[in-house]
Motif scaffolding. Sequence first.
Motif, PDB file in Angstrom:
ATOM      1  N   SER A 141       0.828  -1.207   0.000  1.00 14.43           N
ATOM      2  CA  SER A 141       0.000   0.000   0.000  1.00 14.43           C
ATOM      3  C   SER A 141       0.859   1.252   0.000  1.00 14.43           C
ATOM      4  N   TYR A 142       0.377   2.265  -0.691  1.00 14.39           N
ATOM      5  CA  TYR A 142       1.009   3.591  -0.593  1.00 14.39           C
ATOM      6  C   TYR A 142       0.755   4.137   0.805  1.00 14.39           C
ATOM      7  N   LEU A 143       1.790   4.617   1.447  1.00 14.59           N
ATOM      8  CA  LEU A 143       1.638   5.242   2.749  1.00 14.59           C
ATOM      9  C   LEU A 143       1.507   6.752   2.626  1.00 14.59           C
ATOM     10  N   ASN A 144       2.064   7.307   1.568  1.00 14.48           N
ATOM     11  CA  ASN A 144       2.004   8.749   1.336  1.00 14.48           C
ATOM     12  C   ASN A 144       0.667   9.148   0.723  1.00 14.48           C
ATOM     13  N   ALA A 145       0.327  10.419   0.854  1.00 10.60           N
ATOM     14  CA  ALA A 145      -0.870  10.950   0.197  1.00 10.60           C
ATOM     15  C   ALA A 145      -0.606  11.060  -1.306  1.00 10.60           C
ATOM     16  N   PRO A 146      -1.652  10.985  -2.131  1.00 16.54           N
ATOM     17  CA  PRO A 146      -1.476  11.041  -3.579  1.00 16.54           C
ATOM     18  C   PRO A 146      -0.756  12.293  -4.090  1.00 16.54           C
ATOM     19  N   HIS A 147      -0.879  13.419  -3.370  1.00 17.94           N
ATOM     20  CA  HIS A 147      -0.237  14.653  -3.834  1.00 17.94           C
ATOM     21  C   HIS A 147       1.255  14.701  -3.513  1.00 17.94           C
ATOM     22  N   ASN A 148       1.740  13.739  -2.747  1.00 19.33           N
ATOM     23  CA  ASN A 148       3.155  13.711  -2.361  1.00 19.33           C
ATOM     24  C   ASN A 148       3.947  12.891  -3.387  1.00 19.33           C
ATOM     25  N   PRO A 149       4.923  13.492  -4.064  1.00 23.36           N
ATOM     26  CA  PRO A 149       5.688  12.753  -5.084  1.00 23.36           C
ATOM     27  C   PRO A 149       6.621  11.696  -4.500  1.00 23.36           C
ATOM     28  N   ASN A 150       6.879  11.773  -3.189  1.00 31.62           N
ATOM     29  CA  ASN A 150       7.717  10.762  -2.537  1.00 31.62           C
ATOM     30  C   ASN A 150       6.849   9.563  -2.163  1.00 31.62           C
ATOM     31  N   LEU A 151       6.946   8.511  -2.936  1.00 33.19           N
ATOM     32  CA  LEU A 151       6.136   7.314  -2.719  1.00 33.19           C
ATOM     33  C   LEU A 151       6.743   6.509  -1.573  1.00 33.19           C
ATOM     34  N   GLU A 152       5.948   6.259  -0.537  1.00 37.05           N
ATOM     35  CA  GLU A 152       6.485   5.605   0.648  1.00 37.05           C
ATOM     36  C   GLU A 152       5.789   4.274   0.916  1.00 37.05           C
ATOM     37  N   PHE A 153       6.601   3.279   1.260  1.00 37.32           N
ATOM     38  CA  PHE A 153       6.096   1.936   1.508  1.00 37.32           C
ATOM     39  C   PHE A 153       6.697   1.396   2.809  1.00 37.32           C
ATOM     40  N   TYR A 154       5.836   0.896   3.680  1.00 33.84           N
ATOM     41  CA  TYR A 154       6.230   0.385   4.995  1.00 33.84           C
ATOM     42  C   TYR A 154       6.303  -1.132   4.888  1.00 33.84           C
ATOM     43  N   ILE A 155       7.475  -1.700   5.153  1.00 30.99           N
ATOM     44  CA  ILE A 155       7.723  -3.102   4.805  1.00 30.99           C
ATOM     45  C   ILE A 155       8.274  -3.890   5.988  1.00 30.99           C
ATOM     46  N   ALA A 156       7.717  -5.060   6.182  1.00 33.99           N
ATOM     47  CA  ALA A 156       8.234  -6.000   7.179  1.00 33.99           C
ATOM     48  C   ALA A 156       9.027  -7.071   6.451  1.00 33.99           C
ATOM     49  N   THR A 157      10.219  -7.337   6.925  1.00 34.44           N
ATOM     50  CA  THR A 157      11.061  -8.342   6.297  1.00 34.44           C
ATOM     51  C   THR A 157      10.557  -9.746   6.614  1.00 34.44           C
ATOM     52  N   VAL A 158      10.256 -10.492   5.575  1.00 32.54           N
ATOM     53  CA  VAL A 158       9.875 -11.891   5.711  1.00 32.54           C
ATOM     54  C   VAL A 158      11.080 -12.714   5.288  1.00 32.54           C
ATOM     55  N   LEU A 159      11.764 -13.291   6.261  1.00 31.71           N
ATOM     56  CA  LEU A 159      13.048 -13.946   5.992  1.00 31.71           C
ATOM     57  C   LEU A 159      12.953 -15.057   4.953  1.00 31.71           C
ATOM     58  N   LYS A 160      11.831 -15.766   4.939  1.00 35.08           N
ATOM     59  CA  LYS A 160      11.664 -16.849   3.977  1.00 35.08           C
ATOM     60  C   LYS A 160      10.884 -16.414   2.740  1.00 35.08           C
ATOM     61  N   GLY A 161      10.593 -15.098   2.641  1.00 36.64           N
ATOM     62  CA  GLY A 161       9.857 -14.601   1.487  1.00 36.64           C
ATOM     63  C   GLY A 161      10.735 -14.477   0.258  1.00 36.64           C
ATOM     64  N   LYS A 162      10.093 -14.260  -0.883  1.00 36.68           N
ATOM     65  CA  LYS A 162      10.834 -14.125  -2.133  1.00 36.68           C
ATOM     66  C   LYS A 162      11.210 -12.679  -2.420  1.00 36.68           C
ATOM     67  N   CYS A 163      10.429 -11.733  -1.891  1.00 33.85           N
ATOM     68  CA  CYS A 163      10.608 -10.328  -2.270  1.00 33.85           C
ATOM     69  C   CYS A 163      11.330  -9.493  -1.221  1.00 33.85           C
TER      70      CYS A 163
END
Length: 249
Positions: free
Chosen positions: A53-75
């Motif tokens: 999900s986008y964490l920033n407001a649509p008018h903000n050009p700095n796109l921010e994403f809050y991420i939890a590291t999943v050690l066994k994940g692919k991404c």
Amino acid sequence: MSTWVIGKIINIKNWTDQLFSLIVRAPVNTFVAGQFTKIGIKINNIIVQRAYSYLNAPHNPNLEFYIATVLKGKCTPLLCTLRPGDTLMLTKKAYGRFILNEIPNCKNLWMLASGTGIGPYLSILEDHDKRLCQFSNIVLVHAVRFSKNLNYLSQIRKLQSFYNGKLHVQTIISQEESSSSLFGRIPALIKNDSLEKKVGLQLDINNSHVMLCGNPQMIQDTKEILNKKYGMKDHLRCKPGHVTQERYW
């Protein structure tokens, strides 16, 4: 088929050893607060991707994403190795109906989040959309395991001040005691009335709508108690209800 664009990382916030935020610039289409995109990294001509999900407001050009590291994940193990100046891929188009336009008119809007599920709520609240005026009260609940995971609390407090009494904020911690937070899990705190008593508002099928975002188990358990205790059901376009959800996996 998704159309991908290249994004450049301009900043990284390392909150803990398992939580970080990426701030990206990319030529994506305008999105609606509450929506998500897909972030991808190409490995051997295959795009490893996941929705965020986008964490920033649509008018903000700095796109921010809050991420939890999943050690066994692919991404996420790949994302957490990136540095400012590196590039990644994002879908040009945004997705999702976890937006204000899909929320029916009501007096009290409850925004319940666990972990990184706080993201779309911050986007919605930072957008300052006039549709927020329809609610008499907005309750923002952020549930985490430890107090060190309340990484956006200062931003949330600023929003609370901006909304001047309309926005009620309640933090919940499940793995340690804290004088400033409720202790436990969202479903249990609804079941025993602790959340409503602490916030000072009641969950009422006649005047409340509940948004749920985060861990699928939290969403499932919360929906069950809301249905059993208050008769609340899923909100669908074809069948209006009282609960709107966004699952991350």
